[in-house]
Scaffold this active site. Sequence first.
Site, PDB file in Angstrom:
ATOM      1  N   GLU A 295      -0.433   4.841  -0.285  1.00 36.55           N
ATOM      2  CA  GLU A 295      -1.022   6.268  -0.660  1.00 36.55           C
ATOM      3  C   GLU A 295      -0.289   7.377  -0.611  1.00 36.55           C
ATOM      4  OE1 GLU A 295      -4.478   6.559   1.932  1.00 36.55           O
ATOM      5  OE2 GLU A 295      -5.717   4.861   0.787  1.00 36.55           O
TER       6      GLU A 295
ATOM      7  N   LYS B 241      -2.757   0.786 -24.947  1.00 36.26           N
ATOM      8  CA  LYS B 241      -3.123   0.735 -26.216  1.00 36.26           C
ATOM      9  C   LYS B 241      -1.892   0.674 -27.104  1.00 36.26           C
ATOM     10  CE  LYS B 241      -7.615   2.520 -24.903  1.00 36.26           C
ATOM     11  NZ  LYS B 241      -8.832   3.356 -24.849  1.00 36.26           N
TER      12      LYS B 241
ATOM     13  N   THR C 177      -4.241   6.563 -21.577  1.00 34.70           N
ATOM     14  CA  THR C 177      -4.038   5.293 -21.032  1.00 34.70           C
ATOM     15  C   THR C 177      -2.719   4.566 -21.429  1.00 34.70           C
ATOM     16  OG1 THR C 177      -4.781   4.177 -23.109  1.00 34.70           O
ATOM     17  CG2 THR C 177      -6.430   4.696 -21.512  1.00 34.70           C
TER      18      THR C 177
ATOM     19  N   ARG D 154      -2.696  -2.407 -18.397  1.00 36.80           N
ATOM     20  CA  ARG D 154      -3.836  -1.709 -18.230  1.00 36.80           C
ATOM     21  C   ARG D 154      -3.647  -0.417 -16.995  1.00 36.80           C
ATOM     22  NH1 ARG D 154      -7.457  -4.373 -21.666  1.00 36.80           N
ATOM     23  NH2 ARG D 154      -8.744  -2.594 -21.304  1.00 36.80           N
TER      24      ARG D 154
ATOM     25  N   ASP E 220      -6.798  13.812 -25.040  1.00 41.78           N
ATOM     26  CA  ASP E 220      -6.824  12.583 -24.687  1.00 41.78           C
ATOM     27  C   ASP E 220      -6.168  11.774 -25.635  1.00 41.78           C
ATOM     28  OD1 ASP E 220      -7.417   9.888 -23.968  1.00 41.78           O
ATOM     29  OD2 ASP E 220      -9.495  10.609 -23.166  1.00 41.78           O
TER      30      ASP E 220
ATOM     31  N   TYR F 172       0.909  -1.218   0.056  1.00 43.49           N
ATOM     32  CA  TYR F 172      -0.010   0.145  -0.098  1.00 43.49           C
ATOM     33  C   TYR F 172       0.661   1.224  -0.078  1.00 43.49           C
ATOM     34  CZ  TYR F 172      -5.022  -0.104  -0.180  1.00 43.49           C
ATOM     35  OH  TYR F 172      -6.105   0.121  -0.512  1.00 43.49           O
TER      36      TYR F 172
HETATM   37  C1  LIG Z   1      -9.617   4.004 -24.005  1.00 43.99           C
HETATM   38  C2  LIG Z   1     -10.138   5.284 -24.001  1.00 43.99           C
HETATM   39  C3  LIG Z   1     -10.329   5.889 -22.689  1.00 43.99           C
HETATM   40  C4  LIG Z   1     -10.777   5.019 -21.354  1.00 43.99           C
HETATM   41  O1  LIG Z   1      -9.774   4.163 -21.069  1.00 43.99           O
HETATM   42  P1  LIG Z   1     -10.200   3.003 -19.940  1.00 43.99           P
HETATM   43  O2  LIG Z   1      -8.748   2.475 -19.568  1.00 43.99           O
HETATM   44  O3  LIG Z   1     -10.965   1.978 -20.756  1.00 43.99           O
HETATM   45  O4  LIG Z   1     -11.060   3.654 -18.885  1.00 43.99           O
HETATM   46  C5  LIG Z   1     -10.466   7.390 -22.450  1.00 43.99           C
HETATM   47  N1  LIG Z   1     -10.338   8.207 -23.789  1.00 43.99           N
HETATM   48  C6  LIG Z   1     -10.258   7.492 -24.539  1.00 43.99           C
HETATM   49  C7  LIG Z   1      -9.961   8.482 -25.802  1.00 43.99           C
HETATM   50  C8  LIG Z   1      -9.797   6.309 -25.000  1.00 43.99           C
HETATM   51  O5  LIG Z   1      -9.719   5.774 -26.122  1.00 43.99           O
END
Ligand SMILES: *Cc1c(COP(=O)(O)O)cnc(C)c1O
Length: 421
Positions: A58, A231, A228, A237, A202, A56
């Site tokens: 925090e 991807k 993220t 993740r 994003d 942990y």
């Molecule tokens: C995949 C994605 C997210 C969310 O990610 P999670 O890990 O699935 O919560 C947010 N914004 C965009 C543009 C994404 O492609």
Amino acid sequence: MNATPHPALAATDPELAALVGAEERLQAETLRLIPSENYVSQAVLEASGTVLQNKYSEGYPGRRYYEGQQNIDQIETLAIERAKGLFGVDHANVQPYSGSPANLAIYLAFAEPGDTVMGMALPMGGHLTHGWGVSATGKWFRGVQYGVRKDNGLIDFDQVRELALKERPKVIFCGGTALPRTIDFAAFGEIARESGAVLVADVAHIAGLIAGGAHPSPVPHVDVISTTTHKTLRGPRGAMLMSREEHAKALDKAVFPGLQGGPHNQTTAAIAVALREAAQPSFRDYAQAVVANAKALAEALLARGFDLVSGGTDNHLILMDLTPKEVPGKVAAKALDRAGIVVNYNTVPYDPRKPFDPSGVRIGTPSLTSRGLGTEHMAQVADWIDRGVAAAGAGDEDALLTIRAEVADLMAAFPAPGLPV
Ligand SMILES: *Cc1c(COP(=O)(O)O)cnc(C)c1O
């Protein structure tokens, strides 16, 4: 496939171990075309399965609420420093549990409930968390939404500017989940400055392309970068928030204690590994190959009469409108799945059909590129998709099984990272 690589799991929980083994076979034998997915390296897998899980932590490095952080502080600091170096930012927070909570932290940092926020509409290719109605971000904030032009499928910057100046949102999101074209961060930056909004890029989908120099960086143009890590970046993740120094405190406070408790240290470690991998010259080659494959696949699909939103792609992603093929997206996606080709059905801009039964299919090249497929294979991939969609329309299950065998045959020659051979 050989003996299970998870002996303790197999001994303790054979039922679960069997399911993991089945998933390993599925990921090995199929052609995975979902653009938000990938294969992580064995090193990333190992880091995310460590005893860091037990700790942990925090707080932030040097400022924790629990003792015993001698190693964890160094691990998180490594991840932070690598993120800063790779993306060229002043500040990085590597604690968000995933992309959606990372985005929620941005709202917490820069807006009050009820404030106006702006993002791309979900059916146009935006993300739920950009203020769409069914999401907390659209329920607790007033989401106004822009889209793409009907004639060319490109972001309508006249509309973005007009909407931003009229609505004066606190936060503007750019980026999305089904955008096949380069995002013009400079154009968004100008509009955000004009309207006084905090601009968030994003880049969840394209972070790996940015790291590898295959997509322009948002860094000089935006206030905050959300991404993220799982991807195109090929990490575990998780997610990261990055910014200039002026926003560092607000973002850190929003993630912890604003939104989350203890960070997932095993994920932080795996993020650090992925960032190290993404800083290697070979990752630049990977990012370029992802895009080259997507362009080659788009050409091959166009040659077979497919209708691609915006006419093609600049990145890793292709959005197909199957209306001319007279096969609904969901029917095509499910048939392709039976043919060993894994895609997702998706709305297309101005889709006349319902979101749960839309006109399109979304595909991408990150996973197949991670396995080493190149542009020379894209005509074959397009041919399988073409035959699969035709078989879906005709209800020809035998044709789908034939494709499935052909796919498995090719994929056997391209072992996937992280999977037992
Ligand atoms: C995949 C994605 C997210 C969310 O990610 P999670 O890990 O699935 O919560 C947010 N914004 C965009 C543009 C994404 O492609």
